[in-house]
Every structure is written in structure tokens, then in C-alpha cells.
Design an enzyme around this catalytic site. Structure first.
Site, PDB file in Angstrom:
ATOM      1  N   LYS A 117       7.474  -0.551   7.743  1.00 32.29           N
ATOM      2  CA  LYS A 117       7.858  -1.910   8.114  1.00 32.29           C
ATOM      3  C   LYS A 117       8.518  -1.950   9.482  1.00 32.29           C
ATOM      4  O   LYS A 117       8.390  -2.930  10.207  1.00 32.29           O
ATOM      5  CB  LYS A 117       8.776  -2.515   7.052  1.00 32.29           C
ATOM      6  N   LYS A 197      -2.864  -0.670   1.554  1.00 33.08           N
ATOM      7  CA  LYS A 197      -2.710  -1.446   0.315  1.00 33.08           C
ATOM      8  C   LYS A 197      -2.798  -2.943   0.585  1.00 33.08           C
ATOM      9  O   LYS A 197      -2.467  -3.404   1.681  1.00 33.08           O
ATOM     10  CB  LYS A 197      -1.401  -1.083  -0.394  1.00 33.08           C
ATOM     11  N   LYS A 200       1.085  -8.807   1.216  1.00 34.82           N
ATOM     12  CA  LYS A 200       1.342 -10.190   1.617  1.00 34.82           C
ATOM     13  C   LYS A 200       1.362 -10.332   3.130  1.00 34.82           C
ATOM     14  O   LYS A 200       1.011 -11.361   3.672  1.00 34.82           O
ATOM     15  CB  LYS A 200       2.726 -10.633   1.128  1.00 34.82           C
TER      16      LYS A 200
HETATM   17  N1  AQP Z   1      -1.438  -3.606  -3.358  1.00 39.15           N
HETATM   18  C1  AQP Z   1      -0.670  -3.448  -4.421  1.00 39.15           C
HETATM   19  N2  AQP Z   1      -1.129  -2.809  -5.515  1.00 39.15           N
HETATM   20  C2  AQP Z   1      -0.361  -2.652  -6.636  1.00 39.15           C
HETATM   21  N3  AQP Z   1       0.908  -3.129  -6.713  1.00 39.15           N
HETATM   22  C3  AQP Z   1       1.399  -3.776  -5.645  1.00 39.15           C
HETATM   23  N4  AQP Z   1       2.592  -4.349  -5.405  1.00 39.15           N
HETATM   24  C4  AQP Z   1       2.601  -4.884  -4.164  1.00 39.15           C
HETATM   25  N5  AQP Z   1       1.432  -4.665  -3.555  1.00 39.15           N
HETATM   26  C5  AQP Z   1       0.651  -3.972  -4.450  1.00 39.15           C
HETATM   27  C6  AQP Z   1       3.671  -4.381  -6.376  1.00 39.15           C
HETATM   28  O1  AQP Z   1       4.117  -5.735  -6.468  1.00 39.15           O
HETATM   29  C7  AQP Z   1       5.522  -5.731  -6.727  1.00 39.15           C
HETATM   30  C8  AQP Z   1       6.196  -6.677  -5.800  1.00 39.15           C
HETATM   31  O2  AQP Z   1       6.069  -6.240  -4.474  1.00 39.15           O
HETATM   32  P1  AQP Z   1       7.062  -6.806  -3.390  1.00 39.15           P
HETATM   33  O3  AQP Z   1       6.838  -8.234  -3.212  1.00 39.15           O
HETATM   34  O4  AQP Z   1       8.445  -6.462  -3.752  1.00 39.15           O
HETATM   35  O5  AQP Z   1       6.815  -6.042  -2.092  1.00 39.15           O
HETATM   36  P2  AQP Z   1       5.708  -5.161  -1.539  1.00 39.15           P
HETATM   37  O6  AQP Z   1       5.416  -4.000  -2.401  1.00 39.15           O
HETATM   38  O7  AQP Z   1       6.156  -4.811  -0.175  1.00 39.15           O
HETATM   39  O8  AQP Z   1       4.494  -6.166  -1.586  1.00 39.15           O
HETATM   40  P3  AQP Z   1       3.631  -6.701  -0.438  1.00 39.15           P
HETATM   41  O9  AQP Z   1       2.687  -7.657  -1.033  1.00 39.15           O
HETATM   42  O10 AQP Z   1       3.041  -5.583   0.360  1.00 39.15           O
HETATM   43  O11 AQP Z   1       4.643  -7.551   0.436  1.00 39.15           O
HETATM   44  P4  AQP Z   1       5.057  -7.442   1.952  1.00 39.15           P
HETATM   45  O12 AQP Z   1       3.796  -7.533   2.729  1.00 39.15           O
HETATM   46  O13 AQP Z   1       5.946  -8.650   2.125  1.00 39.15           O
HETATM   47  O14 AQP Z   1       5.763  -6.155   2.152  1.00 39.15           O
HETATM   48  C9  AQP Z   1       6.003  -4.300  -6.612  1.00 39.15           C
HETATM   49  O15 AQP Z   1       6.144  -3.761  -7.911  1.00 39.15           O
HETATM   50  C10 AQP Z   1       4.900  -3.621  -5.886  1.00 39.15           C
HETATM   51  O16 AQP Z   1       4.811  -2.255  -6.226  1.00 39.15           O
END
Ligand code: AQP
Length: 330
Positions: A117, A197, A200
Site C-alpha cells: 500500500k 488479487k 477495491k
Molecule cells: N481478492 C480477495 N480474495 C479473497 N478474499 C479477499 N478479501 C479481500 N480481497 C480478497 C478479504 O475480504 C476481507 C475484507 O478485506 P478488507 O476490506 O479489509 O481489505 P483488503 O483485504 O485490503 O480488501 P481490498 O478489497 O483489497 O481493499 P483495498 O483495495 O481497499 O485494500 C478480508 O478478510 C480479506 O482477506
């Protein structure tokens, strides 16, 4: 009594990776016969985590409600689980400060998510401290299990280390929580880049299918998903195809193995059209429930208020003990 804690950041649109890696697992845990009587479930909207990268304040407030409503629409039942907004329980940032004082700086520097990040955003102290806030979320409720996607494993390991360290320094206080990660579905990949992965914050909108995407968007994104140089599904599909089959399996509610046997020999075009149809019908059910919940936001507010109140009664007990042990006035 087993305590389960997990959360999602309201940092953008919830996508099928969040659903598969987290929300659908939570619903399974909530509905599993063996747990109904003896589990306490906490599902949080972690807005204090979300602000570790830039957010528009107005959009953030809207996203908090959107995520809460999606929890309900995806099947979280507020009669069985406590849903609350992280910032509505000030014990979380308070305990984070206390935990900071036993967190080794070097261990936070090694966190993969921080490295990733901070390449995308100007790194602030909050982003660096993100895993300690997450450890606080988990430990405040004496959590046993944390259902998450694979990307969060390192953060749970840190949480366990901090719990052990605290216990050693101040006397037995915390249980050591375990991550609950479903192997097959732990990491849903971008539809445009099977090496990264689904996320968002992905700049390419075609990489991510959001839970609130329209039928047109879903069909377009699946149609344009990258595949490989082959033309039909084989027994051992490549990464890009395996990712699509994983998504298919979850929404079809069957194992990856059974899905592969069912789909083997189908052309990529035919498979994509079946997958798009499945996603459209599954997500439209979630969207229908979501619209119903949003049209009566008062009820949603009530769920969140009750969730925060219950969470506070639990977390304040832990915080009281922690403060006493650390010599901080209660
Ligand atoms: N691609 C993924 N596959 C499986 N699990 C996922 N999670 C996120 N992306 C995937 C799981 O969703 C939960 C919430 O995630 P988060 O919102 O706390 O943050 P993150 O993991 O950083 O998700 P994003 O979508 O990638 O958000 P941004 O882009 O804002 O950083 C967690 O349990 C995560 O494992």
C-alpha cells in the site's frame, strides 16, 4: 463459547473477492449447526482502517452504511451476530495505543500489505500502524477465530505474537486467535491480472466484479476476463481459468473439483456465458435484499446501535483488565 471476529473496510465497492474470502464464510459460520448455540459473532465495518489511505469524507460515510447493508443482504443475521462500526467503539483506538507500546517497529516494517500500500499511497503513521489496530479489534473480544482471506494471514500472526508478548509481560490475559482461511477460495484474483488479487482499489474497473454491479457490467467484465492461449476447459486449468472456475464453484455451491469435471471440454466462450448468468442471478438476489434494507435505513441504524452497545460492554471488560495490568488509571 467461541468468539469469532472479522471485518471489512468501507474503502470502496465490495466485490466478489470480499464475498468469497470473507462474507460467505461468515454466513456459513453463523448458520453452522454446531455453532449456533455456542458462538459469539462480531462483524465490524472497519472505518478507522479505511482512513489509513485517502478517502472522501462524504463518500466514506455512505460506504459505511452500504457495507453494513451488504452484510445483511449477504445473509448476516443481526439476531445471531453483532454488527457494528469500528469508530463507534472508542475502545479500539484506545487499546491500539496501549498495544503500540509492546509492538516491535521492525515487525511492522515487514508487513507485506504495508509495503504494497505504501507503494500506491504516501505512507502515513496510521497505515504503518494498521496491523496493530487490527490486533486490537481482535483481542478486545477475546477472539478465538478470525475468518479472513489469505492476504490477512500475516496480520493474524502479528496479533498472536502481540497477545503472547502481552501475556508474558503482564500475565495471562489473551487467548491466541487463529485465522480461518478456506484454502480453495482464499484469494480471488483480478479478472484482468491473475497475478494480483481482486481489490477495491484496483485502478482497472474490469478486474473487479462488485456486489452492486449491474447485469450489463457483470456480463461485460466476465466476457472480457483474461484467459490463456487455450480454447476449452481442461482438467488442470491455468491460473486465469482456475480463478473463474473458483468463482463459479462458490456461487454454484459445489467443490472446485466437481465444477472442473462439470465444465471440462466447454469452450471458454460458453463457460463465460454460463458464469455470467450464474453471477447475474446470484448477485441480483443480494441486490434485491440490499435495496430493501437501504429503503429503511432506520432499521439499519438500529442494528448498528445495538451492535455497538453490545460490543462496548464486551470490549470494556477486556480494556479494564489491560489497563489495570499496565498500571493505567481506569
Ligand atoms: N481478492 C480477495 N480474495 C479473497 N478474499 C479477499 N478479501 C479481500 N480481497 C480478497 C478479504 O475480504 C476481507 C475484507 O478485506 P478488507 O476490506 O479489509 O481489505 P483488503 O483485504 O485490503 O480488501 P481490498 O478489497 O483489497 O481493499 P483495498 O483495495 O481497499 O485494500 C478480508 O478478510 C480479506 O482477506
Amino acid at each position: 463459547m467461541k468468539t469469532v471476529f472479522s471485518g471489512v473496510q468501507p474503502s470502496g465497492n465490495l466485490h466478489i473477492g470480499n464475498y468469497i474470502g470473507a462474507l460467505s464464510q461468515w454466513v456459513n459460520l453463523q448458520n453452522s449447526e454446531s455453532r449456533i448455540q455456542n458462538s459469539e459473532l462480531f462483524f465490524c465495518i472497519v472505518d478507522l482502517h479505511a482512513i489509513t489511505v485517502p478517502q472522501d469524507p462524504k463518500i466514506l460515510q455512505e460506504k459505511v452504511l452500504e457495507v453494513a447493508a451488504l452484510y445483511l443482504a449477504c445473509g448476516i443475521n443481526p439476531k445471531k451476530a453483532h454488527i457494528f462500526i469500528q469508530s463507534e467503539n472508542p475502545d479500539h483506538p484506545y487499546f491500539t495505543w496501549l498495544l503500540n507500546t509492546i509492538t516491535p517497529f521492525g515487525q511492522l516494517e515487514r508487513m507485506t500489505q504495508f509495503k504494497e500500500k505504501s507503494e500506491k499511497h504516501e505512507a502515513n503513521v496510521g497505515l504503518f500502524d494498521y496491523p496493530v489496530l487490527m490486533a486490537s479489534d481482535i483481542l478486545l473480544y477475546q477472539t478465538d477465530e478470525v475468518p479472513v482471506g489469505e492476504d490477512q494471514k500475516q496480520h493474524i500472526e502479528l496479533t498472536r505474537d502481540l497477545a503472547e508478548k502481552f501475556n508474558k509481560k503482564y500475565g495471562e490475559t489473551f487467548k491466541l486467535p487463529v485465522p480461518v482461511i478456506q484454502k480453495e477460495t482464499a484469494r480471488v484474483m483480478s479478472l484482468q491480472n491473475p497475478n494480483s488479487k481482486m481489490s477495491k482499489s484496483d485502478k482497472d474497473p474490469l478486474g473487479t466484479i462488485n456486489l452492486l454491479d449491474s447485469e450489463k457490467e457483470i456480463r461485460e467484465k466476465v466476457r472480457r476476463a483474461v484467459t490463456d492461449s487455450g480454447s476449452s476447459i481442461s482438467k488442470n486449468p491455468s491460473e486465469a481459468i482456475a480463478n473463474l472456475v473458483t468463482i463459479y464453484s462458490v456461487f454454484k455451491n459445489q467443490s472446485f473439483k466437481n465444477s472442473t469435471s462439470e465444465l471440462v471440454g466447454k469452450s471458454y466462450g460458453e463457460f463465460k456465458s454460463i458464469l455470467a448468468g450464474l453471477l447475474v442471478s446470484s448477485l441480483s438476489q443480494i441486490q434485491k435484499k440490499y435495496q430493501g434494507i437501504r429503503s429503511g435505513d432506520k432499521l439499519l441504524r438500529q442494528v448498528l446501535d445495538e451492535g455497538a452497545e453490545f460490543a462496548k460492554t464486551k470490549s470494556s471488560q477486556t480494556l479494564k483488565i489491560v489497563k489495570e495490568k499496565m498500571g493505567i488509571s481506569a
